[in-house]
Design a protein around this motif. Structure first.
Motif, mmCIF file in Angstrom:
data_model
loop_
_atom_site.group_PDB
_atom_site.id
_atom_site.type_symbol
_atom_site.label_atom_id
_atom_site.label_comp_id
_atom_site.label_asym_id
_atom_site.label_seq_id
_atom_site.Cartn_x
_atom_site.Cartn_y
_atom_site.Cartn_z
ATOM 1 N N UNK A 424 0.829 -1.206 0.000
ATOM 2 C CA UNK A 424 0.000 0.000 0.000
ATOM 3 C C UNK A 424 0.864 1.256 0.000
ATOM 4 N N UNK A 425 2.006 1.191 0.658
ATOM 5 C CA UNK A 425 2.954 2.309 0.567
ATOM 6 C C UNK A 425 3.369 2.531 -0.884
ATOM 7 N N UNK A 426 3.688 1.452 -1.576
ATOM 8 C CA UNK A 426 4.165 1.565 -2.957
ATOM 9 C C UNK A 426 3.075 2.066 -3.895
ATOM 10 N N UNK A 427 1.818 1.746 -3.619
ATOM 11 C CA UNK A 427 0.724 2.254 -4.452
ATOM 12 C C UNK A 427 0.718 3.786 -4.419
ATOM 13 N N UNK A 428 1.049 4.368 -3.265
ATOM 14 C CA UNK A 428 1.083 5.832 -3.141
ATOM 15 C C UNK A 428 2.421 6.416 -3.595
ATOM 16 N N UNK A 429 3.466 5.607 -3.630
ATOM 17 C CA UNK A 429 4.819 6.106 -3.885
ATOM 18 C C UNK A 429 5.365 5.599 -5.217
ATOM 19 N N UNK A 430 4.512 4.978 -6.050
ATOM 20 C CA UNK A 430 4.995 4.243 -7.212
ATOM 21 C C UNK A 430 5.846 5.059 -8.178
ATOM 22 N N UNK A 431 7.143 4.820 -8.175
ATOM 23 C CA UNK A 431 8.088 5.401 -9.130
ATOM 24 C C UNK A 431 9.359 4.569 -9.016
ATOM 25 N N UNK A 432 9.692 3.876 -10.094
ATOM 26 C CA UNK A 432 10.799 2.925 -9.930
ATOM 27 C C UNK A 432 12.158 3.612 -9.854
ATOM 28 N N UNK A 434 12.589 6.477 -7.907
ATOM 29 C CA UNK A 434 12.640 6.749 -6.474
ATOM 30 C C UNK A 434 12.771 5.452 -5.675
ATOM 31 N N UNK A 435 12.135 4.383 -6.167
ATOM 32 C CA UNK A 435 12.244 3.088 -5.494
ATOM 33 C C UNK A 435 13.668 2.574 -5.477
ATOM 34 N N UNK A 436 14.415 2.789 -6.557
ATOM 35 C CA UNK A 436 15.824 2.369 -6.601
ATOM 36 C C UNK A 436 16.637 3.148 -5.571
ATOM 37 N N UNK A 476 11.225 -2.305 -2.928
ATOM 38 C CA UNK A 476 10.965 -3.310 -3.967
ATOM 39 C C UNK A 476 9.550 -3.164 -4.529
ATOM 40 N N UNK A 477 8.563 -2.967 -3.642
ATOM 41 C CA UNK A 477 7.192 -2.779 -4.121
ATOM 42 C C UNK A 477 7.048 -1.450 -4.860
ATOM 43 N N UNK A 478 7.825 -0.435 -4.464
ATOM 44 C CA UNK A 478 7.774 0.846 -5.186
ATOM 45 C C UNK A 478 8.304 0.687 -6.602
ATOM 46 N N UNK A 479 9.345 -0.115 -6.762
ATOM 47 C CA UNK A 479 9.860 -0.384 -8.112
ATOM 48 C C UNK A 479 8.805 -1.124 -8.929
ATOM 49 N N UNK A 480 8.126 -2.089 -8.307
ATOM 50 C CA UNK A 480 7.086 -2.846 -9.012
ATOM 51 C C UNK A 480 5.928 -1.940 -9.433
ATOM 52 N N UNK A 481 5.428 -1.140 -8.482
ATOM 53 C CA UNK A 481 4.317 -0.234 -8.818
ATOM 54 C C UNK A 481 4.773 0.852 -9.786
ATOM 55 N N UNK A 486 4.656 3.076 -15.002
ATOM 56 C CA UNK A 486 5.625 3.465 -16.037
ATOM 57 C C UNK A 486 6.170 4.869 -15.759
ATOM 58 N N UNK A 487 6.740 5.003 -14.555
ATOM 59 C CA UNK A 487 7.309 6.296 -14.157
ATOM 60 C C UNK A 487 8.708 6.087 -13.596
#
Length: 819
Positions: A424-432, A434-436, A476-481, A486-487
């Motif tokens: 759920x964090x990654x759904x709000x933060x989705x950007x691969x 920033x996730x990296x 890891x979930x942020x990279x997935x989301x 596609x951001x």
């Protein structure tokens, strides 16, 4: 179904460990050793059987005081080692194990020795400072006295010619000028006081002297050549040498009192230059001797502190353990007649064998003739909650425990939080991109885990280190989301092939275009990159993320209700299944489960139906024709059925459970009330405490009000909780738009200039905004919102959280600064 659930393999983290209430009867001679061994094991939580006694009324209060005194001495040694600038040795020194009495004697000797050395050092330092001050006063005051004599001779002629010829001069001249006038002085002669004072007090000191003597004094001052160490604060202090010229015994008394009040040190300086030089040589010689003595004393003191530092850590650990043992022994009930200690406490069932072996070893090692009795008992209070966690699951368990500790044996939300929270964090933060960045930070913390775990960290760093595995999964979930959205720092990439759309005109973002045209199969994974920059980008992404938020929210709330079913099965509560689980599932899915079904059908069929219209008129006009908003055959009668089921579910939740509980209670205690009519209290004693307590505490009105509150809360919460999940859409949109603004309005704008400095500034601003706003503030914001969704929307469906933690007596959990 119940047999199937019972046959499922046990999960260590799903439910807390089974606990048992035990009683220990320990002979006095083996009590200390037994409690020490139990502290090493760390699997028994003692209950305080002397809670009605103050700490000073307990059996082992003297031993606790002795341990506290030893702790004070050890802290004193640690402060002295730190003050001396020495580093406590981590090298292991072979030393035979000491008894507490022997250690107490050693510590008293070391403290006495150190106090003597400190006292001697302070006296020597004080003598050294006094001699150093005397030397400075001699140097500076000698200069004042010589210059004063030459100055007075040169001015005598001028005074005779201009001033002394005036007959009224005797009445108006100052004392110093009268003394300097030859042949006209009174019985008192010119005198002086010399000394040294802190530089910060000089102005106030001079002003006070002037007022006290009414200006009849001459004040000379000069800065000291060296700074002098304050023996109390060990800080170097700047001082000023001074000489005060005055006349009269009364003035001398006043000046000495003022010097004493301001902390000024006064030293006698002879007027004869030869004597001054002789005293200066003697003082210098004495200073050299004292300096040598001080250095020898410091070396001896450092040597003693170094020898103490080799054993300090071991001694502190030993004293902490001994104090903890005696504190625990004070919780036991001391029976003088039987010469034994009786203790009670909780332990996990799996630890019974280990505890029994430990107690047998303690009996053997203490050479006791009587063994320790260990047996289980029934308890009226609820057992503590104990989950066996590791470094990975411990952080997620802390998130759940921050809301409330699980009730004994109820389902643990941490099992699901391990996955749902970072997702759920990654759904709000989705950007691969920033996730990296987050992933790199998490990997650094994990790679340095062994080093950082032994260091004292700041509050912020300690929080990050404790949540390193949470940060890893969130990244890891942020990279997935981010790949789904596609951001990459808000920039889309054709990672999984070409776009399925092309523009009808020159640019898709032009206001006069007809939009995008599909010309091939859909983009294989995530959002098509052609949506970025198009005119329909915002409506498309808003619709996608809003509907996805509702689907995720309804799924998680259904999961919470399903877990309440497993709780009811585990506690054999068929009432909760029939009159809580079933109506809750019906109500939630009749409304919002149906909405989720409509969303999926609309996605699959590509219908243009307005779901807002469908849901609103499902309540306002359920019998009206849906028209173009109909998504499938039989939708209208299905809506009427679902609406009726939702209406029936509300009284189903509210009324049956309180009345059934009242009926069961009446049947259970039927006939027992006749015993109360008797005059004897024997009948009351026969009734078990738990049954009598339940009989007295049952209150139908209270239970009915509680059930009504619970039902209303669920009905209103079903609406508000579903709306609350829209924060997933809102924060995801905010994160995406912020990233776009920083990329387009900062980085691309600066890159449009040919000037290298402008490009460098633009890159620096972009990096700063990304690091501090997107990677810190947005991460914290998404973390807190995900926390809220778990604590409120998810856990309130099944989680009571009114238990208490299992806190065993363990040496491993003793704090470093405990005392």
């Amino acid at each position: 179904m119940d047999d199937f659930i019972d046959n499922l393999p046990a999960m260590d983290l799903m439910r807390s460990e089974k606990m048992t209430f035990v009683q220990l009867i320990i002979p006095v001679e083996s009590a200390h050793r037994a409690v020490s061994y139990l502290g090493e094991l760390g699997l028994l939580q003692f209950r305080d059987m002397n809670f009605d006694k103050s700490p000073f009324q307990r059996t082992f209060v003297n031993q606790v005081k002795r341990c506290a005194e030893m702790s004070r001495k050890l802290r004193f040694f640690k402060e002295q080692i730190s003050k001396a600038g020495l580093i406590a040795s981590t090298r292991l020194v072979m030393q035979p194990d000491l008894e507490l009495e022997e250690l107490e004697i050693q510590l008293a000797e070391h403290e006495h020795e150190l106090n003597e050395m400190n006292s001697n050092s302070e006296k020597l330092r004080q003598s050294y400072n006094e001699l150093l001050e005397f030397k400075m006063v001699l140097q500076k005051a000698g200069g004042f006295l010589v210059s004063n004599k030459t100055h007075s001779v040169s001015e005598e002629r001028e005074l005779d010619e201009n001033i002394y010829s005036n007959d009224n001069y005797i009445e108006t001249a100052s004392l110093l000028e009268q003394e300097m006038r030859p042949g006209r002085s009174d019985q008192s002669s010119l005198r002086f006081i010399s000394g040294i004072i802190c530089k910060s007090k000089v102005l106030r000191f001079e002003r006070m002297l002037f007022r006290a003597t009414r200006g009849n004094m001459l004040f000379n001052q000069a800065p000291a050549d060296e700074q002098i160490m304050d023996p109390l604060s060990t800080e170097m202090v700047e001082k000023m040498a001074f000489v005060v010229f005055f006349s009269g015994e009364q003035a001398r008394t006043k000046i000495l009192k003022i010097c004493e009040a301001f902390g000024a040190s006064c030293y006698p300086v002879p007027e004869d230059v030869t004597k001054q030089r002789q005293i200066t040589r003697e003082v210098s010689s004495r200073l050299v001797e004292l300096e040598t003595t001080l250095d020898a004393g410091i070396r001896h003191r450092n040597k003693a502190l170094t020898s103490i530092s080799f054993h300090l850590a071991k001694w502190m650990k030993m004293v902490r353990k001994e104090k903890a043992v005696f504190d625990t022994l004070n919780m036991l009930n001391f029976d003088v007649t039987k010469k034994c200690l009786v203790g009670e406490g909780w332990c996990p069932i799996f630890a019974r064998t280990q505890i029994q072996e430990i107690l047998q070893r303690a009996t053997f090692d203490s050479s006791s003739q009587v063994g320790i009795i260990f047996h289980e008992m029934d308890a009226t209070e609820s057992p503590p909650t104990y989950f066996r966690t590791n470094s990975f699951t411990g952080a997620f368990q802390e998130i759940v425990d921050a809301y409330g500790v699980a009730r004994y044996q109820e389902a643990n939300p941490a099992v699901f939080t391990v996955i749902t929270f970072p997702f759920l964090f990654a759904v709000m933060f989705g950007d691969w991109g920033h996730g990296i960045c987050l992933l790199l930070g998490a990997l650094v913390l994990i790679a340095r885990e062994s080093k950082l775990s032994t260091q004292k960290l700041g509050s912020m760093m300690e929080m990050l280190f404790g949540g390193r595995y949470i940060l890893l999964l969130m990244s890891l979930f942020s990279i997935y989301c981010g790949l789904i959205y596609n951001e990459f720092f808000s920039v889309p990439y054709h990672i999984f092939g070409g776009s399925a759309y092309k523009c009808r005109d020159a640019t898709c973002s032009d206001a006069h275009t007809a939009g995008l045209v599909k010309f091939r199969d859909p983009y294989p994974f995530g959002v098509d990159p052609s949506w970025r920059g198009s005119r329909s980008e915002l409506p498309f992404l808003n619709s996608l993320k809003m509907k996805m938020s509702i689907l995720l929210g309804v799924a998680q709330m259904n999961l919470g209700i399903v877990i309440s079913y497993f709780n009811a099965c585990f506690f054999r509560s068929s009432i909760d299944i029939r009159y809580q689980f079933v109506p809750q599932m019906i109500f939630l899915n009749s409304l919002f489960g149906y909405l989720s079904l409509l969303i999926i059908i609309k996605w699959c069929t590509g219908s243009q139906a307005d779901l807002y219209h469908v849901m609103i008129y499902m309540f306002l006009s359920p019998t009206d024709d849906l028209g173009e908003n109909q998504l499938f055959w039989g939708q209208r009668p299905l809506q009427i059925v679902l609406l009726l089921l939702a209406l029936i579910a509300v009284p189903w939740m509210l009324f049956p459970k309180p009345f059934i509980l009242k009926k069961l209670h009446t049947e259970r205690f039927q006939g027992r009330t006749y015993g109360i009519l008797g005059t004897s209290e024997m009948d009351l004693d026969v009734e078990p405490d738990s049954a009598r307590q339940q009989h007295e505490e049952f209150n139908f009105s209270e239970i009915f009000v509680h059930q009504m509150i619970h039902s209303i809360e669920f009905v209103l919460g079903a609406v508000s909780n579903t709306a609350s999940y829209l924060r997933l859409w809102a924060l995801s949109l905010a994160h995406s738009e912020l990233s776009t603004v920083f990329y387009e309005k900062v980085l691309l704008l600066a890159w449009g200039y040919e000037n290298f400095a402008i490009r460098l500034v633009g890159l620096a601003v972009f990096a700063f905004a990304t690091a501090f706003i997107l990677l810190m503030m947005e991460t914290l914001s998404a973390f807190l919102h995900a926390l809220r969704l778990h604590w409120v929307e998810f856990q309130n469906k099944f989680y009571h959280g009114d238990g208490y933690k299992f806190k065993p007596f363990s040496f491993a959990t003793l704090a470093e600064d405990e005392d």
